[in-house]
Design an enzyme around this catalytic site. Structure first.
Site, PDB file in Angstrom:
ATOM      1  N   GLU A  56      91.144  44.921  47.980  1.00 51.10           N
ATOM      2  CA  GLU A  56      91.165  45.816  46.819  1.00 51.10           C
ATOM      3  C   GLU A  56      92.426  46.665  46.875  1.00 51.10           C
ATOM      4  OE1 GLU A  56      87.747  48.163  45.550  1.00 51.10           O
ATOM      5  OE2 GLU A  56      89.108  49.361  44.295  1.00 51.10           O
ATOM      6  N   ASP A 108     101.307  51.010  51.207  1.00 52.70           N
ATOM      7  CA  ASP A 108     101.674  50.325  49.971  1.00 52.70           C
ATOM      8  C   ASP A 108     101.169  48.880  50.005  1.00 52.70           C
ATOM      9  OD1 ASP A 108     103.101  48.900  47.939  1.00 52.70           O
ATOM     10  OD2 ASP A 108     104.607  50.484  47.923  1.00 52.70           O
ATOM     11  N   ASP A 131      97.335  52.536  37.876  1.00 51.13           N
ATOM     12  CA  ASP A 131      98.101  53.550  37.135  1.00 51.13           C
ATOM     13  C   ASP A 131      98.787  52.854  35.957  1.00 51.13           C
ATOM     14  OD1 ASP A 131      97.745  55.834  39.025  1.00 51.13           O
ATOM     15  OD2 ASP A 131      98.824  54.497  40.383  1.00 51.13           O
TER      16      ASP A 131
END
Ligand SMILES: C[S@@+](CC[C@H](N)C(=O)[O-])C[C@H]1O[C@@H](n2cnc3c(N)ncnc32)[C@H](O)[C@@H]1O
Length: 220
Positions: A56, A108, A131
């Site tokens: 995820e 990241d 985002d």
């Protein structure tokens, strides 16, 4: 953070500020037993078994990752986010739920995919409410872009699934266009997965009256 690829650009907002005492306490208590070791991932060693592995990306505070791990105990879940307080909340929730099949990476996801996950090693990649970066000048920051689709495609096993959910119509259109341009996936706009709790950014989006688009892309 160094770039894993010339096309890499950060897909998250830079955050400053001190961690709260609660975040520090959760990280100290729960991170050591849930974080994956540095270097290439040996999932069999980390999870103590060989099972389908689901990544995820941008898990936030982890409600979906914890719910998935509970709903599918025969699979293993790796949740990644750069947002430390969110990951700390996930760790506390995973501990409270007693899930054994969930690990985390604080960092990241592009670096993780590029450098540490082997080709064809994932059964699924989940990307829920990324985002949206709605301004044109920020569009290059969207997680869904040619570089990340190439990485996701190569890290998924054949028949592996990328799920993307978004409450931003522009991001939904962008995702469908990028997937079509990539060409390596069979794409359907489908139903909301019943196991995913209405939480986090999904709950905020629905409360604001936004529609959620669920994209399911199967690696050819
Ligand atoms: C809008 S939030 C959604 C969080 C959660 N999925 C939810 O639905 O509530 C997007 C999350 O993605 C994370 N994120 C964005 N780009 C990322 C990247 N390249 N690697 C890891 N996390 C990333 C952000 O830090 C943020 O927590």
């Amino acid at each position: 953070m160094s770039a894993p690829h010339p096309d890499w650009v950060r897909s998250y907002a830079a955050r400053r500020g001190r961690r709260s005492a609660l975040t520090e306490e959760r990280l100290a208590r729960f991170l050591p037993s849930r974080r994956i070791p540095s270097g290439p991932l040996d999932a069999t060693a980390v999870f103590g078994r060989s099972a389908p592995l689901v990544l995820e990306v941008g898990c936030g505070h982890g409600a979906a990752a914890v719910a998935y791990a509970i709903a599918f105990p025969s699979q293993d879940v790796l949740a990644v986010d750069v947002h430390t307080p969110g990951v700390a909340r996930l760790l506390a929730a995973a501990d409270a739920a007693g899930v054994a099949n969930l690990r985390v990476e604080l960092g990241d996801a592009v670096h993780l995919l590029a450098d540490r996950l082997a080709p064809a090693s994932l059964a699924a990649v989940h990307l829920f409410f990324p985002d949206p970066w709605p301004k044109a000048k920020h569009a290059k920051r969207r997680f869904v872009r040619p570089l990340t689709l190439d990485l996701v495609h190569s890290r998924l096993a054949e028949g592996g699934i990328l799920l993307v959910a978004t409450d931003d119509d522009g991001y939904a259109e962008h995702t469908l266009a990028e997937l079509a341009a990539h060409g390596g996936f069979d794409v359907v706009v489908g139903d909301r997965p019943s196991w995913r709790p209405e939480d986090g950014f999904e709950a905020k989006g629905r409360a604001a009256g936004r529609t959620v688009t669920e994209v399911r892309a199967t690696r050819r």
